[in-house]
Design a protein around this motif. Structure first.
Motif, PDB file in Angstrom:
ATOM      1  N   ARG A  79       0.865  -1.175   0.000  1.00  0.00           N
ATOM      2  CA  ARG A  79       0.000   0.000   0.000  1.00  0.00           C
ATOM      3  C   ARG A  79       0.900   1.223   0.000  1.00  0.00           C
ATOM      4  NH1 ARG A  79      -3.979   2.023   4.855  1.00  0.00           N
ATOM      5  NH2 ARG A  79      -4.819   3.853   3.783  1.00  0.00           N
ATOM      6  N   LEU A  80       0.772   2.049  -1.027  1.00  0.00           N
ATOM      7  CA  LEU A  80       1.685   3.160  -1.235  1.00  0.00           C
ATOM      8  C   LEU A  80       0.985   4.487  -0.975  1.00  0.00           C
ATOM      9  CD1 LEU A  80       3.386   1.963  -4.541  1.00  0.00           C
ATOM     10  CD2 LEU A  80       4.075   1.481  -2.179  1.00  0.00           C
ATOM     11  N   ALA A  81       1.784   5.467  -0.553  1.00  0.00           N
ATOM     12  CA  ALA A  81       1.297   6.830  -0.346  1.00  0.00           C
ATOM     13  C   ALA A  81       2.310   7.786  -0.941  1.00  0.00           C
ATOM     14  CB  ALA A  81       1.087   7.127   1.132  1.00  0.00           C
ATOM     15  N   THR A  82       1.830   8.813  -1.605  1.00  0.00           N
ATOM     16  CA  THR A  82       2.699   9.791  -2.255  1.00  0.00           C
ATOM     17  C   THR A  82       2.936  10.972  -1.331  1.00  0.00           C
ATOM     18  OG1 THR A  82       1.823   9.142  -4.406  1.00  0.00           O
ATOM     19  CG2 THR A  82       3.000  11.234  -4.295  1.00  0.00           C
ATOM     20  N   VAL A  83       4.190  11.391  -1.230  1.00  0.00           N
ATOM     21  CA  VAL A  83       4.546  12.547  -0.401  1.00  0.00           C
ATOM     22  C   VAL A  83       4.146  13.807  -1.138  1.00  0.00           C
ATOM     23  CG1 VAL A  83       6.424  13.768   0.736  1.00  0.00           C
ATOM     24  CG2 VAL A  83       6.450  11.267   0.634  1.00  0.00           C
ATOM     25  N   THR A  84       3.379  14.669  -0.471  1.00  0.00           N
ATOM     26  CA  THR A  84       2.919  15.928  -1.054  1.00  0.00           C
ATOM     27  C   THR A  84       3.192  17.067  -0.082  1.00  0.00           C
ATOM     28  OG1 THR A  84       0.695  15.607  -0.156  1.00  0.00           O
ATOM     29  CG2 THR A  84       1.115  14.775  -2.381  1.00  0.00           C
ATOM     30  N   ARG A  85       3.014  18.288  -0.591  1.00  0.00           N
ATOM     31  CA  ARG A  85       3.162  19.486   0.251  1.00  0.00           C
ATOM     32  C   ARG A  85       1.837  20.248   0.211  1.00  0.00           C
ATOM     33  NH1 ARG A  85       7.538  21.990   2.306  1.00  0.00           N
ATOM     34  NH2 ARG A  85       8.935  20.731   1.010  1.00  0.00           N
ATOM     35  N   GLY A  86       1.306  20.588   1.382  1.00  0.00           N
ATOM     36  CA  GLY A  86       0.026  21.281   1.407  1.00  0.00           C
ATOM     37  C   GLY A  86      -0.420  21.595   2.823  1.00  0.00           C
ATOM     38  N   HIS A  87      -1.727  21.800   2.955  1.00  0.00           N
ATOM     39  CA  HIS A  87      -2.317  22.169   4.243  1.00  0.00           C
ATOM     40  C   HIS A  87      -2.365  20.942   5.150  1.00  0.00           C
ATOM     41  CE1 HIS A  87      -4.694  24.572   6.991  1.00  0.00           C
ATOM     42  NE2 HIS A  87      -5.586  23.595   7.072  1.00  0.00           N
ATOM     43  N   ILE A 366     -10.860  16.342  17.344  1.00  0.00           N
ATOM     44  CA  ILE A 366     -10.401  17.581  17.970  1.00  0.00           C
ATOM     45  C   ILE A 366      -9.229  18.117  17.157  1.00  0.00           C
ATOM     46  CG2 ILE A 366      -9.508  18.646  20.072  1.00  0.00           C
ATOM     47  CD1 ILE A 366     -10.770  16.293  21.593  1.00  0.00           C
ATOM     48  N   VAL A 367      -9.341  19.344  16.688  1.00  0.00           N
ATOM     49  CA  VAL A 367      -8.294  19.978  15.889  1.00  0.00           C
ATOM     50  C   VAL A 367      -7.258  20.568  16.837  1.00  0.00           C
ATOM     51  CG1 VAL A 367      -7.778  21.732  14.165  1.00  0.00           C
ATOM     52  CG2 VAL A 367      -9.932  20.467  14.055  1.00  0.00           C
ATOM     53  N   LEU A 368      -6.021  20.036  16.751  1.00  0.00           N
ATOM     54  CA  LEU A 368      -4.939  20.482  17.622  1.00  0.00           C
ATOM     55  C   LEU A 368      -4.079  21.560  16.976  1.00  0.00           C
ATOM     56  CD1 LEU A 368      -3.753  17.004  18.952  1.00  0.00           C
ATOM     57  CD2 LEU A 368      -5.438  18.534  19.962  1.00  0.00           C
ATOM     58  N   ASP A 369      -3.883  21.459  15.652  1.00  0.00           N
ATOM     59  CA  ASP A 369      -2.966  22.396  14.992  1.00  0.00           C
ATOM     60  C   ASP A 369      -3.298  22.430  13.509  1.00  0.00           C
ATOM     61  OD1 ASP A 369      -0.893  24.109  14.425  1.00  0.00           O
ATOM     62  OD2 ASP A 369       0.637  22.541  14.373  1.00  0.00           O
ATOM     63  N   GLU A 370      -3.107  23.596  12.870  1.00  0.00           N
ATOM     64  CA  GLU A 370      -3.309  23.762  11.438  1.00  0.00           C
ATOM     65  C   GLU A 370      -2.152  24.573  10.874  1.00  0.00           C
ATOM     66  OE1 GLU A 370      -7.323  24.322   9.626  1.00  0.00           O
ATOM     67  OE2 GLU A 370      -7.883  24.823  11.685  1.00  0.00           O
ATOM     68  N   ARG A 371      -1.534  24.062   9.770  1.00  0.00           N
ATOM     69  CA  ARG A 371      -0.419  24.756   9.129  1.00  0.00           C
ATOM     70  C   ARG A 371      -0.495  24.559   7.623  1.00  0.00           C
ATOM     71  NH1 ARG A 371       4.579  22.099  11.658  1.00  0.00           N
ATOM     72  NH2 ARG A 371       3.065  20.491  12.173  1.00  0.00           N
ATOM     73  N   ASP A 372       0.130  25.490   6.887  1.00  0.00           N
ATOM     74  CA  ASP A 372       0.194  25.418   5.433  1.00  0.00           C
ATOM     75  C   ASP A 372       1.603  25.046   5.001  1.00  0.00           C
ATOM     76  OD1 ASP A 372      -2.490  26.086   4.964  1.00  0.00           O
ATOM     77  OD2 ASP A 372      -2.051  28.220   5.224  1.00  0.00           O
ATOM     78  N   SER A 373       1.714  24.567   3.739  1.00  0.00           N
ATOM     79  CA  SER A 373       2.998  24.222   3.120  1.00  0.00           C
ATOM     80  C   SER A 373       3.776  23.223   3.965  1.00  0.00           C
ATOM     81  CB  SER A 373       3.835  25.491   2.879  1.00  0.00           C
ATOM     82  OG  SER A 373       4.993  25.186   2.132  1.00  0.00           O
ATOM     83  N   VAL A 374       3.130  22.143   4.325  1.00  0.00           N
ATOM     84  CA  VAL A 374       3.751  21.098   5.136  1.00  0.00           C
ATOM     85  C   VAL A 374       3.962  19.868   4.264  1.00  0.00           C
ATOM     86  CG1 VAL A 374       3.457  19.581   7.139  1.00  0.00           C
ATOM     87  CG2 VAL A 374       2.731  21.969   7.258  1.00  0.00           C
ATOM     88  N   LEU A 375       5.161  19.275   4.349  1.00  0.00           N
ATOM     89  CA  LEU A 375       5.454  18.034   3.640  1.00  0.00           C
ATOM     90  C   LEU A 375       4.822  16.888   4.404  1.00  0.00           C
ATOM     91  CD1 LEU A 375       7.112  17.394   1.071  1.00  0.00           C
ATOM     92  CD2 LEU A 375       8.988  16.701   2.570  1.00  0.00           C
ATOM     93  N   GLU A 412      -3.001  11.780   8.362  1.00  0.00           N
ATOM     94  CA  GLU A 412      -1.760  12.186   7.729  1.00  0.00           C
ATOM     95  C   GLU A 412      -0.658  12.305   8.765  1.00  0.00           C
ATOM     96  OE1 GLU A 412      -3.211  14.881   3.951  1.00  0.00           O
ATOM     97  OE2 GLU A 412      -3.082  15.844   5.916  1.00  0.00           O
ATOM     98  N   ILE A 413       0.579  12.338   8.246  1.00  0.00           N
ATOM     99  CA  ILE A 413       1.731  12.487   9.124  1.00  0.00           C
ATOM    100  C   ILE A 413       2.732  13.415   8.448  1.00  0.00           C
ATOM    101  CG2 ILE A 413       2.953  10.454   8.236  1.00  0.00           C
ATOM    102  CD1 ILE A 413       3.817   9.938  11.172  1.00  0.00           C
ATOM    103  N   GLU A 414       3.377  14.257   9.235  1.00  0.00           N
ATOM    104  CA  GLU A 414       4.298  15.264   8.716  1.00  0.00           C
ATOM    105  C   GLU A 414       5.691  14.664   8.523  1.00  0.00           C
ATOM    106  OE1 GLU A 414       6.078  19.644  10.075  1.00  0.00           O
ATOM    107  OE2 GLU A 414       4.992  18.362  11.492  1.00  0.00           O
TER     108      GLU A 414
END
Length: 443
Positions: A79-87, A366-375, A412-414
């Motif tokens: 099972r594969l996942a592609t690394v992206t950059r975003g919110h 529960i939303v703990l944190d929100e950031r943009d442009s994260v790999l 997701e994971i950073e």
């Protein structure tokens, strides 16, 4: 020599050798191979040997590649996942339960015998009588304190009368001293006329003057004494009044406790449970019953203790109830950890959804944190923020690459270091390959 003759001699005997030397061999029948194999067969044999050598060489390369890879895993297992950059939204998932925001438990105000006027499950309104307590001890105490208050009221009234009497007595003394002054001044006038006519002696004239001075001094003393007496009596009266007021407060508090023996519903709702059997003697502060306000619900959630230090009151939350997602806000988080879980509360924003039921199961995000442009990449079941290496697809192989992962959410994971956008990461279970540096991906 015949074979029977050879058998007569043991093996190694010189006689057996000599006898065999006279036997005829097959040497005459042997001939060289080159002389008997045709040339076209020799070329075919050489080609076959060369092909075999090439096949063995290719097989050697394949074996070498397989040995270098160490493991082969089927592509359909990955099972594969592609690394992206975003919110990136870091959140925590928890199981929740619908609970009443107001569910007060009513307690016995004093020891006594409880008698219930309702049953569990009954709908009640605010102010409705739910139970009564029969407490002779509290009733007797109120009566004793009321009697003490009555006696203090009588003592205060008597003190007020005594004060008025003493004030009148002091005023009377001052008035008499004033009258004495007037009489002494009139006598001094007559003495002055007589002295001018030389009708009286100087001694009598001087005595008249002394009597006026004495009368004025007595008046001043009587006036000051009356003022001090009034101040003293006022202070004594104030003390008596404060004593009476203190007793009145005691009686009022006891009266309120007696009124609280009649247990009334603080909210509109439903009786959840009765804590005591009917007509049972209970101690002070013993629980009697619980009333649930069904018009105001909240969500009580349980989350893993690793999120406890990150969750704060006021954070945004989402509640999933019967396929609906309702926004909410975290109102409280318990400082206590029980069985690796922490309990918190979420209230609905903009009113609660209709159709909620007590103890209904929900899901809370529960939303703990929100950031943009994260790999980032999709989080698999076997990957968490403690992972130090991941398998990245490189052509037909999965290569183990050291990475540094950051915050993890539910989905997701950073990625902090080690991966680039577009990399394909294996997020399925790779425990069966151990820590192999490279794994071949088979079709």
């Amino acid at each position: 020599m015949k074979l029977a003759q050879l058998k007569k001699f043991p093996l190694g005997d010189p006689r057996a050798t000599a006898a065999g030397a006279s036997m005829r061999g097959t040497e005459a029948q042997d001939s060289p191979l080159s002389a008997r194999v045709p040339r076209w067969r020799r070329h075919r044999l050489a080609l076959a040997l060369g092909g075999s050598a090439i096949l063995l060489l290719l097989l050697g390369f394949a074996v070498k590649g397989w040995l270098g890879t160490g493991q082969v895993i089927a592509r359909e297992r990955l099972r594969l996942a592609t690394v992206t950059r975003g919110h990136f939204v870091r959140d925590a998932a928890a199981d929740g339960t619908v609970v009443a925001a107001l569910s007060p438990t009513l307690f016995a105000i004093a020891p006594g015998t409880v008698g219930y006027a309702v049953r569990a499950g009954d709908a009640v309104s605010k102010g409705q009588v739910l139970a009564t307590l029969d407490s002779p001890e509290l009733t007797n105490e109120v009566q004793r304190e009321q009697a003490t208050l009555d006696s203090l009221d009588a003592a205060l009234a008597r003190q007020q009368i005594e004060i008025r009497r003493q004030i009148l007595t002091g005023q009377q003394h001052a008035d008499l001293a004033r009258v004495t002054i007037d009489a002494a001044e009139r006598e001094l006038k007559r003495s002055q006329w007589a002295w001018d006519q030389r009708a009286i002696s100087e001694r009598d004239y001087t005595r008249a003057q002394d009597e006026v001075s004495t009368a004025k001094l007595n008046f001043d003393h009587a006036r000051d004494t009356a003022a001090l007496e009034r101040d003293s009596l006022a202070l004594e009266l104030r003390t008596k009044r404060l004593e009476r007021d203190r007793q009145a407060l005691t009686v009022a508090a006891l009266t309120d406790r007696v009124a609280a023996l009649t247990v009334r519903s603080p909210v509109d709702g439903m009786v959840a449970n009765l804590a005591q059997p009917q007509r049972t003697r209970v101690a002070a502060d013993a629980p009697l019953l619980t009333v649930v306000d069904l018009s105001a619900f909240e969500i009580e959630f349980q989350v893993a203790e690793i999120y406890a230090r990150d969750i704060k009151p006021g954070m945004r939350a989402e509640v999933s109830v019967e396929g609906r997602t309702v926004p909410g806000t975290v109102t409280a988080i318990s400082p206590e950890v029980r069985q690796n879980q922490v309990v918190g509360r979420v209230k609905f924003n903009g009113g609660q959804p209709p159709g909620l039921r007590q103890n209904e199961r929900t899901a809370v995000r529960i939303v703990l944190d929100e950031r943009d442009s994260v790999l980032k990449f999709e989080r698999g079941s076997f990957i968490d923020d403690s992972a130090r290496a991941l398998y990245v697809v490189r052509g037909s192989h999965a290569v183990r690459v050291p990475v540094v992962l950051g915050a993890a959410s539910v989905g997701e994971i950073e990625v902090t270091r080690g991966l680039e956008p577009g990399d394909e990461v294996v997020i399925s279970d790779m425990r069966d390959v151990g820590r192999a540096a490279e794994v071949a991906i088979g079709n």
